[in-house]
Structure formats: C-alpha cells, structure tokens
Design an enzyme around this catalytic site. Structure first.
Site, PDB file in Angstrom:
ATOM      1  N   SER A   1      -7.268   5.355  -0.468  1.00  0.00           N
ATOM      2  CA  SER A   1      -7.402   4.064  -1.137  1.00  0.00           C
ATOM      3  C   SER A   1      -8.853   3.597  -1.023  1.00  0.00           C
ATOM      4  CB  SER A   1      -6.482   3.024  -0.493  1.00  0.00           C
ATOM      5  OG  SER A   1      -5.139   3.457  -0.514  1.00  0.00           O
TER       6      SER A   1
ATOM      7  N   GLN B   1      -5.138  -1.322  -7.450  1.00  0.00           N
ATOM      8  CA  GLN B   1      -5.848  -0.491  -6.473  1.00  0.00           C
ATOM      9  C   GLN B   1      -6.500   0.686  -7.176  1.00  0.00           C
ATOM     10  OE1 GLN B   1      -4.013   2.576  -3.600  1.00  0.00           O
ATOM     11  NE2 GLN B   1      -4.246   0.771  -2.293  1.00  0.00           N
TER      12      GLN B   1
ATOM     13  N   ASP C   1       0.824  -1.213   0.000  1.00  0.00           N
ATOM     14  CA  ASP C   1       0.000   0.000   0.000  1.00  0.00           C
ATOM     15  C   ASP C   1       0.857   1.262   0.000  1.00  0.00           C
ATOM     16  OD1 ASP C   1      -2.555   1.154  -0.108  1.00  0.00           O
ATOM     17  OD2 ASP C   1      -2.621   1.462   2.058  1.00  0.00           O
TER      18      ASP C   1
END
Length: 286
Positions: free
Chosen positions: A227, A277, A203
């Site tokens: 996100s 993502q 991430d």
C-alpha cells in the site's frame, strides 16, 4: 466479546507519552511487516484523543516505510487548526526514530445538510458465504507449513468474501470485488472506536482488487505489492459489530501502481464510508 476482539481494542487504546504524543503496540498477523490498517487505526485514535465533540470525517495518509511488528510505534499529533466547524490534525508515526506513516485527519461538528448517496449494489447475504477463516481451514492442507497458522488464525474482524478467487490458480476477472465485514462480538457505544475499527479493517481486501484483471494474488510468484497511501471519508454513523458490505473497484493500473476504491454500506443499504488507495503492484523479472 471474543478475546481476539478485546486484543484489537487494546491495540487501539494508545498510551500517552507526552503532550500530544502517544505510543501503541504492534501485532504480528503473519505478514512480513506491520499491517497498514493497524497503523492507520492507531493514527486516527491518536488524532481523535486531541479533539473534543467532533468526529473524523476524512483521513489521508501515506505509508513511508514498512513497519516492524516486533516494536511499538510512536505517534506525534500536530494541532493544525481548530475552527468553528472543523479541526485538522497532522499525525506522524515513527519507529526507531524513522517516519513510517504521515497523515492528516479532519474532524467536524455534528451538522445537518443536503443528503444523497449511490444505491447499494446487489450482493449475496453474508449468512450464505464462508468466512476467510473457514476458507483458510479448507486450504490449509495445500499451504506451506509456515502459512497455515496465518490462514486459520482467529480474527477480530470477520470477513466473508463474495465469489473469491482460487489463490493457487487465479484467473483474470473484471476489477470488482465485494466482501462483508463485521467485528466479532458486541462493541461499546463509542463512535470514535467504530471509526478507528473501520479504518483498521478497510486495508483488508482492498489492494487485491487491482490484481484481479491480471490473474494475480498476493501468493503469486515474483510479485511485489504494498500500500502506498490510503484515504477514508466517513459519511454517516455505523456500527462495526453489524455487517457492512465493502464494495470495491479498480478503475486503473499503470506504471507498477494500481488504484483501488471502495464503499461501505450497512445492511439497510446506507452508504457509511468510502475509501481510496493506490498500491504498488510490481511484477519482478524472473
């Protein structure tokens, strides 16, 4: 092993609080909310605790609410199916009774089959690059006082960006980004732990790829970034205490959202994992 790395391993070592229920602490990385990678890594660890002799090969999760880094997180695992080759688990992460993340993980027995991969792209060796921490120390005098500790703090995951942008004066660039990653210090020989650590680290540096063509960073004024979801596919075995190249691109941005993709390669050029993502990249009106 460095103390900061041990702290991260302890963070991923969840406490059982009932049948298929676990609890994990939160860490404050200087962000307004809990780092999404922490919740992802802990969710995968919770699911892995309910599966035997099978490793995770894919993870798909949605971030529902921002997490509070001053509170622990409860993880409920639901055993969806245990088949002959695959097991599927659903995980719900909660704080104060509210869901902050929901996701599904699939696990597979060890199996042989067809094998191919994309070639590893060219990249400078990690030894030739400065780490994020080293760059943070150089930038610290220009940062607001409340941001200096975050920029210079010790990190359990060492990140060495390739051709980083100037956060104070970012210029538009093509939607591509590379970074080298590794955990600080030697790690135990536990493939579950290495998968959870890569999930945690994946991430970092991903969302910003979709900001590059627009000359924006997290520090740009009037930007709301977050996100929205996260997916990982594990292809081959790897170690997080060896260097991995995180090669990223953003094929599209529209409607206030940016799509980001990534591939992790080891130093021998083996593709070990892939990510995707979608992120909120909303520019507020002044």
């Amino acid at each position: 092993m460095l103390e900061v790395t041990k702290k991260l391993l302890d963070l991923l070592d969840l406490a059982p609080i009932g049948d298929d229920h676990f609890q994990g602490d939160s860490e404050d990385l200087g962000f307004p909310n809990v780092f999404g990678g922490q919740v992802l890594g802990q969710a995968l660890m919770a699911a892995s605790r309910t599966v035997e002799d099978r490793l995770c090969h894919s993870l798909h999760a949605y971030f529902l609410r921002p997490g509070n880094h001053s509170m622990p997180i409860d993880y409920e695992v639901q055993r969806v199916r245990d088949g002959g080759s695959f097991s599927v688990r659903r995980v719900i992460a909660r704080q104060d009774g509210k869901e902050i993340l929901t996701g599904s993980m699939s696990f597979q027995v060890d199996e042989q089959g067809f094998d191919h991969q994309l070639d590893m792209p060219e990249a400078p060796e990690p030894e030739t690059l400065k780490s994020e921490q080293e760059m943070g120390r150089l930038l610290a005098p220009k940062l607001p006082e409340h941001m200096r500790e975050t920029a210079t703090r010790d990190r359990p995951i060492e990140i060495r960006p390739v051709n980083p942008v100037d956060p104070f004066n970012p210029e538009p660039r093509p939607p591509y980004k590379q970074s080298w990653f590794r955990a600080q210090g030697p790690l135990p020989d536990d493939p579950v732990l290495h998968r959870c650590l890569l999930t945690y680290a994946s991430d970092f540096q991903l969302l910003g790829t979709s900001l590059r063509p627009h000359g924006k960073t997290f520090m740009s004024r009037n930007m709301q970034v977050a996100s929205l979801d996260h997916a990982i596919w594990f292809h081959r075995d790897f170690r997080m205490d060896d260097w991995l190249l995180y090669d990223k691109d953003s094929p599209s941005a529209s409607a206030g959202r940016g799509l980001n993709r990534g591939n992790f390669y080891n130093r021998s050029g083996v593709l070990v994992a892939s990510t995707a993502q979608e992120a909120l990249i909303r520019q507020r009106k002044c």
